[in-house]
Design a protein around this motif. Structure first.
Motif, PDB file in Angstrom:
ATOM      1  N   ASP A 198       7.666  -4.277   9.039  1.00  0.00           N
ATOM      2  CA  ASP A 198       7.110  -3.721   7.806  1.00  0.00           C
ATOM      3  C   ASP A 198       5.619  -3.473   8.010  1.00  0.00           C
ATOM      4  O   ASP A 198       4.839  -4.430   8.064  1.00  0.00           O
ATOM      5  CB  ASP A 198       7.336  -4.717   6.664  1.00  0.00           C
ATOM      6  CG  ASP A 198       6.837  -4.207   5.312  1.00  0.00           C
ATOM      7  OD1 ASP A 198       6.486  -3.018   5.230  1.00  0.00           O
ATOM      8  OD2 ASP A 198       6.794  -5.012   4.356  1.00  0.00           O
ATOM      9  N   PRO A 199       5.193  -2.180   8.190  1.00  0.00           N
ATOM     10  CA  PRO A 199       5.987  -0.957   8.105  1.00  0.00           C
ATOM     11  C   PRO A 199       6.833  -0.745   9.354  1.00  0.00           C
ATOM     12  O   PRO A 199       6.570  -1.343  10.404  1.00  0.00           O
ATOM     13  CB  PRO A 199       4.914   0.130   7.968  1.00  0.00           C
ATOM     14  CG  PRO A 199       3.742  -0.429   8.712  1.00  0.00           C
ATOM     15  CD  PRO A 199       3.758  -1.909   8.437  1.00  0.00           C
ATOM     16  N   PRO A 219       6.806  -8.545   7.726  1.00  0.00           N
ATOM     17  CA  PRO A 219       5.456  -8.004   7.910  1.00  0.00           C
ATOM     18  C   PRO A 219       4.978  -8.044   9.358  1.00  0.00           C
ATOM     19  O   PRO A 219       5.370  -8.904  10.143  1.00  0.00           O
ATOM     20  CB  PRO A 219       4.591  -8.897   7.017  1.00  0.00           C
ATOM     21  CG  PRO A 219       5.386 -10.142   6.813  1.00  0.00           C
ATOM     22  CD  PRO A 219       6.817  -9.734   6.850  1.00  0.00           C
ATOM     23  N   SER A 405      -3.511   9.371  -3.158  1.00  0.00           N
ATOM     24  CA  SER A 405      -2.132   9.439  -2.683  1.00  0.00           C
ATOM     25  C   SER A 405      -2.056  10.151  -1.336  1.00  0.00           C
ATOM     26  O   SER A 405      -2.696  11.189  -1.122  1.00  0.00           O
ATOM     27  CB  SER A 405      -1.276  10.185  -3.707  1.00  0.00           C
ATOM     28  OG  SER A 405      -0.067  10.609  -3.138  1.00  0.00           O
ATOM     29  N   GLU A 428       7.775   1.086   4.201  1.00  0.00           N
ATOM     30  CA  GLU A 428       6.992  -0.131   4.026  1.00  0.00           C
ATOM     31  C   GLU A 428       7.214  -0.676   2.619  1.00  0.00           C
ATOM     32  O   GLU A 428       7.422   0.089   1.673  1.00  0.00           O
ATOM     33  CB  GLU A 428       5.510   0.106   4.292  1.00  0.00           C
ATOM     34  CG  GLU A 428       4.878   1.233   3.522  1.00  0.00           C
ATOM     35  CD  GLU A 428       3.464   1.517   3.986  1.00  0.00           C
ATOM     36  OE1 GLU A 428       2.779   0.597   4.481  1.00  0.00           O
ATOM     37  OE2 GLU A 428       3.022   2.685   3.858  1.00  0.00           O
ATOM     38  N   SER A 429       7.179  -1.988   2.509  1.00  0.00           N
ATOM     39  CA  SER A 429       7.470  -2.614   1.222  1.00  0.00           C
ATOM     40  C   SER A 429       6.333  -2.451   0.226  1.00  0.00           C
ATOM     41  O   SER A 429       6.558  -2.350  -0.974  1.00  0.00           O
ATOM     42  CB  SER A 429       7.771  -4.104   1.424  1.00  0.00           C
ATOM     43  OG  SER A 429       6.666  -4.758   2.045  1.00  0.00           O
ATOM     44  N   SER A 430       5.095  -2.412   0.719  1.00  0.00           N
ATOM     45  CA  SER A 430       3.925  -2.270  -0.158  1.00  0.00           C
ATOM     46  C   SER A 430       3.044  -1.145   0.370  1.00  0.00           C
ATOM     47  O   SER A 430       2.139  -1.384   1.185  1.00  0.00           O
ATOM     48  CB  SER A 430       3.124  -3.576  -0.218  1.00  0.00           C
ATOM     49  OG  SER A 430       3.922  -4.628  -0.697  1.00  0.00           O
ATOM     50  N   PRO A 431       3.311   0.094  -0.044  1.00  0.00           N
ATOM     51  CA  PRO A 431       2.524   1.224   0.449  1.00  0.00           C
ATOM     52  C   PRO A 431       1.034   1.041   0.221  1.00  0.00           C
ATOM     53  O   PRO A 431       0.612   0.470  -0.782  1.00  0.00           O
ATOM     54  CB  PRO A 431       3.067   2.406  -0.362  1.00  0.00           C
ATOM     55  CG  PRO A 431       4.443   1.981  -0.772  1.00  0.00           C
ATOM     56  CD  PRO A 431       4.352   0.505  -0.980  1.00  0.00           C
ATOM     57  N   SER A 432       0.249   1.490   1.185  1.00  0.00           N
ATOM     58  CA  SER A 432      -1.203   1.372   1.096  1.00  0.00           C
ATOM     59  C   SER A 432      -1.737   2.155  -0.099  1.00  0.00           C
ATOM     60  O   SER A 432      -1.282   3.257  -0.393  1.00  0.00           O
ATOM     61  CB  SER A 432      -1.841   1.901   2.390  1.00  0.00           C
ATOM     62  OG  SER A 432      -3.239   1.972   2.269  1.00  0.00           O
ATOM     63  N   LYS A 433      -2.701   1.549  -0.801  1.00  0.00           N
ATOM     64  CA  LYS A 433      -3.322   2.233  -1.929  1.00  0.00           C
ATOM     65  C   LYS A 433      -4.290   3.312  -1.453  1.00  0.00           C
ATOM     66  O   LYS A 433      -4.595   4.261  -2.175  1.00  0.00           O
ATOM     67  CB  LYS A 433      -4.038   1.226  -2.820  1.00  0.00           C
ATOM     68  CG  LYS A 433      -3.093   0.252  -3.512  1.00  0.00           C
ATOM     69  CD  LYS A 433      -3.839  -0.717  -4.415  1.00  0.00           C
ATOM     70  CE  LYS A 433      -2.869  -1.673  -5.104  1.00  0.00           C
ATOM     71  NZ  LYS A 433      -3.561  -2.649  -5.975  1.00  0.00           N
TER      72      LYS A 433
END
Length: 462
Positions: A198-199, A219, A405, A428-433
């Motif tokens: 992840d990713p 991760p 985005s 990925e479980s938590s996409p980058s902001k």
């Protein structure tokens, strides 16, 4: 209803992909509509399941459909589309131009330039095969691939990647996705959970989930996959890219590799090692493959897509001896999916020591491109970006240190003629902001890199 024309120059999977895509964009296939299973649609259209699966994988990678574990594929929600479908028959070349629009610079992942392929040598080897190997050219051949190619691969893998195997453990396939399909077939009765980075590579995630496996995401940090987090899952197999983690480009440390192997022995589990970018390392020598440390616990996957051409559609995997025997028993009536006229030239390419000089050549080419790209990024973006994965491969991961985005960045680039790959190629479980994009530099001309980066800076930071 889908109509596939076998006499068309366009491959069957591409015809199917385009027809489904058009139905989605026109609204004929509504959002969240369930697509037919690969087996059912293949039967209806009288084509192979691989044809349907390849079309679905392409739609998935571009974001038209989503995969749901143990359920199948569903149409993704696409808002505010102004796309209209024309019924006019357009030649393939025109269709490509309309789809790509006015492309000035190509930063798409995995594409290669004409200068990177040994056309003259390959033509000579192909002509040699047609003259000297007429009988095997007319036969189906072994499921595992041509014996001569597997022998050459055994020597090649030992010399370049420290992989320990015999020719009987090697299977030649038409790509990494097909390797994963075979792996799913082999493991489905013994394993129900396959962990991933992840990713990680979205096509692998799709291959596993669509065949009923539970796929927890583990991760990745600076040293590679977090083995401690892996131990907290119920996984009895794990898919990793240790030599060049996708998409971050990090290399798994030797300490982390040994931890991962300990986990495999403790849990009687398997490691699926995708060594997709193993040779393209610029500042230090490539780290040996994980397989050499635990041949009985590692399924090794390799490909010639990045060092020869993705259109050859030739990959391979090395199976532990027990799985190699199982594969042979379960599929003894099948033949290899890679044509003889592709396998034999590659065998001669390796046998006649042409590979080594070719590798040196493309390493020089790609390193030069990489250096130009890094200078251009520093010159135009400075501290506004973070770059990773620059020491290997033919792509870098770029994080724009602003809350924007990634889709907007990609769309802005496309509007000025710069084509980037969709972020759907990784999961990925938590996409980058922050805005995160992949810059592939395999096909762009050296002289185009600086003006392309300057243009990206202008449209992204204005």
């Amino acid at each position: 209803m889908y109509v596939l024309v076998s006499t068309s120059k366009k491959p069957l999977y591409q015809q199917l992909y385009q027809q489904i895509r058009d139905k989605i964009l026109s609204g004929e296939l509504r959002e969240q509509a369930k697509l037919p299973s690969c087996r059912y649609l293949a039967t209806e259209l009288h084509v192979s399941r691989n044809t349907v699966d390849t079309a679905y994988q392409q739609l998935f990678s571009e974001g038209y459909i989503i995969g749901k574990s143990r359920s199948g594929y569903y149409v993704e929600t696409i808002h505010n589309t102004k796309y209209s479908v024309s019924t006019e028959v357009i030649p393939d070349s025109t269709t490509n131009e309309l789809h790509l629009g006015r492309m000035l610079y190509d930063f798409r992942y995995g594409n290669l330039s004409q200068q990177s392929f040994p056309f003259a040598q390959w033509q000579q080897l192909t002509n040699c095969c047609l003259k000297q190997y007429k009988e095997p050219f007319l036969n189906y051949g072994d499921l595992r691939g041509e014996p001569g190619l597997r022998r050459e691969l055994t020597k090649y893998l030992h010399e370049y990647r420290d992989v320990r195997c015999t020719p009987d453990q090697i299977l030649i396939t038409s790509g990494t996705t097909q390797c994963l399909m075979f792996i799913c077939q082999l493991l489905k009765d013994e394993i129900d959970t396959i962990a991933m980075e992840d990713p990680g590579f979205s096509a692998a995630h799709s291959a596993f989930t669509n065949r009923g496996f539970h796929v927890p995401l583990v991760p990745v940090n600076y040293h590679g996959l977090n083995v401690k987090a892996l131990r907290n899952t119920t996984a009895n197999a794990v898919y990793v890219t240790p030599s060049h983690q996708f998409p971050t480009g990090r290399t798994m440390s030797i300490a982390r590799r040994l931890q991962l192997i300990d986990w495999a022995y403790e849990r009687n589990a398997l490691i699926i090692e995708d060594d997709y970018n193993c040779h393209l390392r610029y500042d230090v020598k490539p780290a040996p493959a994980l397989q050499g440390l635990a041949p009985d616990k590692v399924i090794y996957i390799g490909s010639f897509s990045k060092i020869l051409s993705p259109s050859l559609r030739i990959a391979y995997m090395v199976l532990p001896k027990n799985l190699a025997l199982s594969l042979q028993q379960k599929n003894e009536s099948f033949s290899c999916s890679v044509p003889f006229i592709i396998q034999k030239p590659l065998e001669l390419f390796l046998q006649e020591n042409l590979f080594e000089s070719h590798l040196r050549k493309i390493l020089r080419q790609f390193k030069k491109k990489r250096d130009i790209l890094l200078r251009a990024l520093q010159k135009h973006f400075g501290e506004t970006i973070t770059v990773s994965g620059e020491n290997a491969g033919i792509h870098v991961l770029l994080d724009l240190n602003q809350p924007i985005s990634s889709a907007i960045l990609i769309d802005k680039a496309r509007k000025v003629g710069i084509y980037l790959s969709s972020n759907n190629i990784w999961i990925e479980s938590s996409p980058s902001k922050a805005g995160r994009v992949l810059l592939g530099y395999g096909s762009i001309k050296d002289e185009d890199i600086d003006p392309a980066i300057r243009l990206l800076c202008q449209i992204w930071l204005k």
